[in-house]
Each structure stands twice: as structure tokens, then as C-alpha cells.
Design an enzyme around this catalytic site. Structure first.
Site, PDB file in Angstrom:
ATOM      1  N   ASP A 104      28.887  53.100 -23.574  1.00  0.00           N
ATOM      2  CA  ASP A 104      29.580  51.837 -23.308  1.00  0.00           C
ATOM      3  C   ASP A 104      30.718  52.123 -22.335  1.00  0.00           C
ATOM      4  OD1 ASP A 104      30.038  48.868 -24.160  1.00  0.00           O
ATOM      5  OD2 ASP A 104      31.967  49.810 -24.603  1.00  0.00           O
ATOM      6  N   HIS A 302      22.415  47.785 -27.597  1.00  0.00           N
ATOM      7  CA  HIS A 302      23.565  48.367 -26.912  1.00  0.00           C
ATOM      8  C   HIS A 302      24.115  49.610 -27.593  1.00  0.00           C
ATOM      9  CE1 HIS A 302      26.975  48.407 -24.248  1.00  0.00           C
ATOM     10  NE2 HIS A 302      27.824  48.382 -25.266  1.00  0.00           N
TER      11      HIS A 302
END
Length: 323
Positions: A104, A302
Site C-alpha cells: 500500500d 488490496h
């Protein structure tokens, strides 16, 4: 459990979770988390990397958890956080270049730390967010062109005004973390949950979280306690530095990331395709990082290394052992 150390990296102290051989006796691997996370996001990787013969070190990024939390927005630039990683490398591995792994926000952090410090970083891996070279303009301009000017919500626009997102997240940190993680995971039913008008709140219209095996009640307890103690101001300040990040990286335009690179993304992760702008993130990365190996995991959202720890560990360890 890992050993926890507070390490002065030059200006701030970072809380570091360390497993494996004593630093200096083995190659150092530094793991960098994203938002809204902590060193704990690497809980499934620390042990296996250490057992493979590396010193494994997962940090709390400045502003998070047990690390220092300087007060100003400009304390959270990519340049400052890259400096933290180089300071940590100099402390733990002064005589050898290090390996960086990020997820991320941690991915742009490690990509650009390696990009700007080629002599100190031996190799670099990024999860979720591919490397796309030095920016050609600030990312604020990009999302305001494609989202804000069209009357559409974009989470990074919502994060720009200090205090707004903090108030929503800090009202119930557990709900914020769980809802965000579920909403962009590989487990959420398909849906256009983020297609909402500018002016909406972050949590508005997101699906009600359902239990998932990779995020247990104990995991949520940990994240909740961390953010209740730290707040969200430092983490959100990372999003408020796009113009400063652009100016820092502008001299790198036209250059390539030359070290060996590994990218791992997911077919259900919007960040892997840069929010739909890139059809093949690995092919795109090869233009900017010619030594990249890439993998896009089917059905993964994610939270790459938390959703599929075994697959990710297999890829990471194979790559590390071939360096």
C-alpha cells in the site's frame, strides 16, 4: 513474538519488530506497511523471512503505533520517510545494502527509497501498488481532473483537509479499519461501492463488514488499540504531501529503478491497476524498472500479504533466496 526496539533513525524514533539473526550477521529485510495498518500487517511474513536466514524488521511508519509522531503535515513527505528507512538501514546494516518490502503506501515508500538511494538498497519488493516512475505532475492534479471536477468522490480528496477524516476515523477506529479493509478485499461481493458523489464521507455507502478468515477479532483488537493510542493525524498527513513529493522526485524523471524488483498484486485490488488506468501493471512496470518480476494473484484484494500469506510468502522467499 518479535523483539521490539525503538531506534533513532535521525530526527525520529521508529518502533521496529525484529526477528531472525542479529542485525549485521545476516542480510537485512525492512518491511513497510500502508494505511491504516502497522508493523502487525507483516505478522505472517516476519517468521518465515527470519527462518530463511534474514534479519526481518517490520516498522511502524512515523505517525503510527509506537513510532514518533511529529506534528506538521510536511513531516510526512516521501523524502522524510525514505530518510527514515535509510537511517534505519545505516543503524542496523551499516556495511551492507538492504532489501526493502512495502505494501500500500509502503510500496511507493520503498520504491522511491530504492530509486533515490541505489547504493543503500540492494533490491525492492512492492505489494499492491506498482512502480510507475517519477511523477509527471502531482497526484492531486490527477484525481481532481478525473474525480473531483466530475463531482465524484475520491478518498484522497476527502483526506486533504486536516481534521475531517480524522474525526470520522477516530470516532470508532475499529469500525473504520474493519470497514475499509473489508470494502477493498477479495472477499467483498462485487459492487461499485466507491461511486458516490463528492462531499460524501469515507464510510458512506460502504458494505457492512462480514467475518473473513484473514482478519480475526484478535487482529482487529490490535489495530483498534494502536489507533486509539496514536490517532489518525500522522497517517493521514501522508496523503497531504503530493505536491512536495512531486517536487522531490522531479529530478528523477526519465530515470529507471535499476535494482532487482518484485511486484505482487491482486486481480480484485483497485490499486494494482492504478484505479483502472493500467491494464497490465507488470508490463507497465518494466518501462520503469527493467529487472522486475511480477505476479497478479487471482481473487486477491488490496490486503495482499494478509489475505494470502502463504502464496505471498512463497513468492517472497523464492525471490529473496535468488538475490
Amino acid at each position: 513474538m518479535p523483539q521490539f526496539l525503538m531506534i533513532d533513525v535521525g530526527g525520529v524514533r521508529l518502533r521496529c519488530a525484529i526477528e531472525g539473526p542479529t542485525a549485521g550477521d545476516a542480510p537485512l529485510v525492512i518491511m513497510v506497511h500502508g494505511f491504516p495498518e502497522s508493523w502487525y500487517s507483516w505478522r505472517h511474513q516476519l517468521g518465515p523471512v527470519a527462518k530463511a536466514g534474514f534479519t526481518a524488521c517490520a516498522i511502524d511508519v512515523r505517525g503510527y503505533g509506537g513510532s514518533d509522531k511529529p506534528p506538521r503535515v510536511e513531516n510526512y513527505t516521501l523524502e522524510a520517510i525514505a530518510g527514515d528507512l535509510i537511517g534505519l538501514a545505516d543503524f542496523l546494516s551499516p556495511d551492507q545494502p538492504v532489501v526493502l518490502i512495502g505494501h500500500d503506501w509502503g510500496a511507493p515508500i520503498v520504491w522511491n527509497t530504492a530509486f533515490t538511494n541505489p547504493g543503500r538498497v540492494r533490491a525492492v519488493a512492492g505489494l499492491s501498488v506498482p512502480f510507475s516512475g517519477a511523477p509527471q505532475r502531482p497526484f492531486t492534479e490527477v484525481f481532481r481532473e478525473h474525480f473531483t471536477s466530475q463531482g465524484r468522490f475520491f478518498y484522497q480528496e476527502y483526506f486533504q483537509q486536516p481534521g475531517v477524516a480524522e474525526a470520522e476515523a477516530e470516532a470508532d477506529p475499529r469500525r473504520f479499519v474493519e470497514t475499509m479493509m473489508y470494502s477493498i478485499s477479495g472477499d467483498v461481493p462485487p459492487g461499485d461501492y466507491w461511486n458516490k458523489p463528492a462531499g460524501a464521507t469515507f464510510l458512506q455507502d460502504l458494505p457492512q463488514p462480514q467475518p473473513v478468515p484473514w482478519l480475526t477479532s484478535e487482529d482487529l483488537d490490535y489495530y483498534e488499540a494502536e489507533f486509539k493510542a496514536s490517532g489518525f493525524r500522522g497517517p493521514l498527513n501522508r496523503y497531504r504531501n503530493h505536491e512536495r513529493d512531486y517536487e522531490w522526485l522531479k529530478p528523477m524523471q526519465g530515470k529507471q529503478l535499476e535494482q532487482p524488483c518484485l511486484f505482487i498484486g491482486g486481480t480484485r485490488d483497485p490499486a494494482t491497476t492504478l484505479f483502472g488506468a493500467v491494464a497490465d501493471p507488470v508490463a507497465m512496470m518494466r518501462m520503469f524498472a527493467p529487472k522486475v518480476e511480477g505476479h497478479v494473484l487471482a481473487g486477491v484484494g488490496h490486503w495482499t500479504q494478509q489475505e494470502r500469506p502463504n502464496e505471498v510468502n512463497t513468492l517472497l522467499l523464492d525471490w529473496l533466496e535468488r538475490l
